[in-house]
Design an enzyme around this catalytic site. Sequence first.
Site, PDB file in Angstrom:
ATOM      1  N   ASN A 212     -13.283  -0.207  14.280  1.00  0.00           N
ATOM      2  CA  ASN A 212     -13.027  -1.269  15.264  1.00  0.00           C
ATOM      3  C   ASN A 212     -13.608  -0.913  16.622  1.00  0.00           C
ATOM      4  OD1 ASN A 212     -11.688  -3.080  13.660  1.00  0.00           O
ATOM      5  ND2 ASN A 212      -9.702  -2.864  14.641  1.00  0.00           N
TER       6      ASN A 212
ATOM      7  N   THR B 284      -0.401   8.341  18.306  1.00  0.00           N
ATOM      8  CA  THR B 284      -1.374   9.397  18.013  1.00  0.00           C
ATOM      9  C   THR B 284      -1.860   9.327  16.567  1.00  0.00           C
ATOM     10  OG1 THR B 284       0.289  11.040  17.346  1.00  0.00           O
ATOM     11  CG2 THR B 284      -0.281  10.927  19.692  1.00  0.00           C
ATOM     12  N   ARG B 285      -3.105   9.796  16.380  1.00  0.00           N
ATOM     13  CA  ARG B 285      -3.700   9.919  15.065  1.00  0.00           C
ATOM     14  C   ARG B 285      -4.534  11.202  15.034  1.00  0.00           C
ATOM     15  NH1 ARG B 285      -0.573   6.428  14.596  1.00  0.00           N
ATOM     16  NH2 ARG B 285      -0.781   4.390  13.601  1.00  0.00           N
TER      17      ARG B 285
ATOM     18  N   TYR C  61       0.826  -1.205   0.000  1.00  0.00           N
ATOM     19  CA  TYR C  61       0.000   0.000   0.000  1.00  0.00           C
ATOM     20  C   TYR C  61       0.863   1.259   0.000  1.00  0.00           C
ATOM     21  CZ  TYR C  61      -3.733   3.236   1.316  1.00  0.00           C
ATOM     22  OH  TYR C  61      -4.633   4.276   1.349  1.00  0.00           O
TER      23      TYR C  61
ATOM     24  N   VAL D  50     -11.217   3.533  14.127  1.00  0.00           N
ATOM     25  CA  VAL D  50     -12.521   4.107  14.471  1.00  0.00           C
ATOM     26  C   VAL D  50     -13.619   3.056  14.355  1.00  0.00           C
ATOM     27  CG1 VAL D  50     -14.280   5.793  13.797  1.00  0.00           C
ATOM     28  CG2 VAL D  50     -11.880   6.483  13.895  1.00  0.00           C
TER      29      VAL D  50
ATOM     30  N   ASP E 197       3.724  -0.089  12.281  1.00  0.00           N
ATOM     31  CA  ASP E 197       2.611   0.811  12.593  1.00  0.00           C
ATOM     32  C   ASP E 197       3.174   2.167  13.017  1.00  0.00           C
ATOM     33  OD1 ASP E 197      -0.251   1.178  12.989  1.00  0.00           O
ATOM     34  OD2 ASP E 197       0.214   1.370  15.119  1.00  0.00           O
TER      35      ASP E 197
ATOM     36  N   GLN F  83       3.213   8.206  15.245  1.00  0.00           N
ATOM     37  CA  GLN F  83       2.606   9.538  15.193  1.00  0.00           C
ATOM     38  C   GLN F  83       2.105   9.801  13.783  1.00  0.00           C
ATOM     39  OE1 GLN F  83       6.052  11.879  16.632  1.00  0.00           O
ATOM     40  NE2 GLN F  83       4.646  12.711  18.145  1.00  0.00           N
TER      41      GLN F  83
END
Length: 316
Positions: free
Chosen positions: A190, A210-211, A145, A188, A273, A276
């Site tokens: 999930n 963080t997102r 991706y 979100v 993953d 930030q």
Amino acid sequence: MPKRILITGGAGFIGSHLSRRLLDEGHEVLCVDNFFTGTRANIEDLLDHKRFELMRHDITFPLYVEVDEIFNLACPASPVHYQFDPVQTTKTSVVGSINMLGLAKRLKVPILQASTSEVYGDPHVHPQTEDYWGNVNPIGVRSCYDEGKRCAETLFFDYRRQHNLTIKVVRIFNTYGPRMHPSDGRVVSNFIVQALRGDNITIFGEGSQTRSFCYVDDLIEGFLRLMATPDEVTGPINLGNPNEFTIRELAELVLDIVGGNSKLVSRPLPKDDPKQRKPDITLARETLGWEPNVQLRQGLERTVAYFDALLSDKAS
């Protein structure tokens, strides 16, 4: 003036919202989707609309249609879906982009590419500006991706330089809202689905990563503003919400909205993953006069209502 507009991935989460907005503005919409992650349910109410047309098609194969604009949104966008068939994911971003760019070149029409904040990888720069080149693992499980979208951007700018094509490139940060896929593995959806079912809410690590969460209506507004800019405005341009939340804060907010007795349960962090993710939207503010308007709680309440109705329908 009304236009005939092609949306690849038009039956997906973002594509279905874009379809409605364009129809509301009086345009004709040609929705192209292979239904790998998009669903007929997302566009069921549009199928009888006189200005809406649905075509089942995979953009890794050439497409011969006549349109005035192209929004290239086709590509699975959540880890669960894009890692299911990583070769096909890369083909969708690369071969699919070549096919859509070729169509835009033949028709001499503008084309917008839905790129992603994933091009920044696990960033060493915070917040991320458009001139940051990113920190991406080229051979990891997310690379199909991340690198697929990076290559798509390369193709778009080479078509611009080589063929003087009118291109627009948007880098999408975490976006949420109604018509998200309930099992797409995004944080979100999930959290909302787990809370509505009364299950424990799974957070990865301590939930300190963080997102920034942008409501889908705000994103669509940014799309349309960028497409309406002069030809020399190409992007890439960040579209997202600069308000930063930890994953734990998001989980607690979802619990507050849904109620119930779900607990937070930790799991190990997935490989690669990002820790930030936050957009610098200075360029969007200056170039498009755009910034998000929907606050996180307000958007989550709308999204919870959608999933509540969806799960209730499935249970009945």
